[in-house]
Design an enzyme around this catalytic site. Structure first.
Site, PDB file in Angstrom:
ATOM      1  N   SER A  36      -5.117   5.860   7.203  1.00 35.45           N
ATOM      2  CA  SER A  36      -4.937   4.476   6.757  1.00 35.45           C
ATOM      3  C   SER A  36      -3.511   4.178   6.316  1.00 35.45           C
ATOM      4  CB  SER A  36      -5.905   4.159   5.613  1.00 35.45           C
ATOM      5  OG  SER A  36      -5.730   5.064   4.534  1.00 35.45           O
ATOM      6  N   ASP A 182      -6.650  -1.535  -4.661  1.00 37.45           N
ATOM      7  CA  ASP A 182      -7.354  -0.254  -4.813  1.00 37.45           C
ATOM      8  C   ASP A 182      -6.503   0.801  -5.512  1.00 37.45           C
ATOM      9  OD1 ASP A 182      -5.559   0.682  -2.878  1.00 37.45           O
ATOM     10  OD2 ASP A 182      -7.086   1.062  -1.357  1.00 37.45           O
ATOM     11  N   HIS A 185      -3.356   2.409  -1.664  1.00 37.38           N
ATOM     12  CA  HIS A 185      -2.630   2.091  -0.435  1.00 37.38           C
ATOM     13  C   HIS A 185      -1.448   1.158  -0.706  1.00 37.38           C
ATOM     14  CE1 HIS A 185      -6.618   3.327   1.074  1.00 37.38           C
ATOM     15  NE2 HIS A 185      -5.936   3.776   2.117  1.00 37.38           N
TER      16      HIS A 185
END
Length: 213
Positions: A36, A182, A185
């Site tokens: 990711s 979050d 990231h």
């Protein structure tokens, strides 16, 4: 005979002109292969790391394209399973970034090492150089785990003679303003910091591909 002589003269002049024109170097096709962090989780495609790095390299005068082969949630075992078809023929170099999810899941570092070795060797067998991107174990995994996980990347870079960027999230991991909600990231600004710090290593890698070094 005069016509034949003129045609021979014309062909000779054409050959001289052609040889005088400098050959244009071909575009270097790279692949950003990872999880990711490479894919650009919750970011527009143009803000993902490969797109931003490609733009930065082009601004420096490098004729490159960087395909985004990042898959959110991917581990080193997942990467190994898909690397053959995710890296197409004609690829001149791979930015290999995997291992963060291994550490988050507590996968044995020995397994991560084995999978990274297999990926590097698969690419090497195809004549595709690697820029290896390092990762560090989260502090909550403890000293023993970190002591087994963190050395993987510098040791493999040394063993295989690959270019190394030691820690992909350098400059971002401890700054909440550079991450999405979050807390893990990078956001668009975070990607900007990552690209800025990564750029000198990427330039060395691209230059080595251009010169065949």
């Amino acid at each position: 005979m005069r016509i034949k002589g003129f045609m021979a003269f014309l062909l000779a002049i054409t050959a001289i002109v052609i040889t005088a024109i400098p050959a244009r170097s071909a575009t270097l096709n790279l692949v950003g292969f990872g999880d990711s962090l490479m894919a650009g989780y919750q970011l527009p495609p143009e803000d993902a790391f490969p797109a931003r790095l490609e733009k930065a390299l082009r601004a420096k005068g490098h004729d490159v394209t960087i395909a985004n082969a990042g898959v959110s949630g991917d581990t080193t075992s997942g990467g190994l399973a898909r690397i053959d078809w995710s890296v197409p023929d004609g690829t001149k170099g791979v930015i290999l970034e995997l291992g963060a999810n291994d550490a988050l899941r507590g996968i044995a570092p020995e397994e991560s090492r084995k999978n990274l070795i297999a990926m590097i060797e698969k690419l090497k067998s195809r004549g595709i150089p690697v820029l290896l991107v390092g990762m560090l174990a989260p502090p909550n995994m403890g000293d023993d785990y970190a002591g087994r996980f963190n050395p993987i990347y510098p040791e493999l870079a040394k063993a295989y003679g690959t270019e190394l960027y030691p820690f992909f999230l350098d400059g971002v991991v401890e700054n909440a303003k550079l991450k999405i909600e979050d807390g893990m990231h990078p956001n668009g600004d975070g990607i900007g910091v990552m690209v800025e710090r990564f750029l000198p290593v990427a330039e060395r890698f691209v230059q080595s591909l251009s010169t065949g070094g």
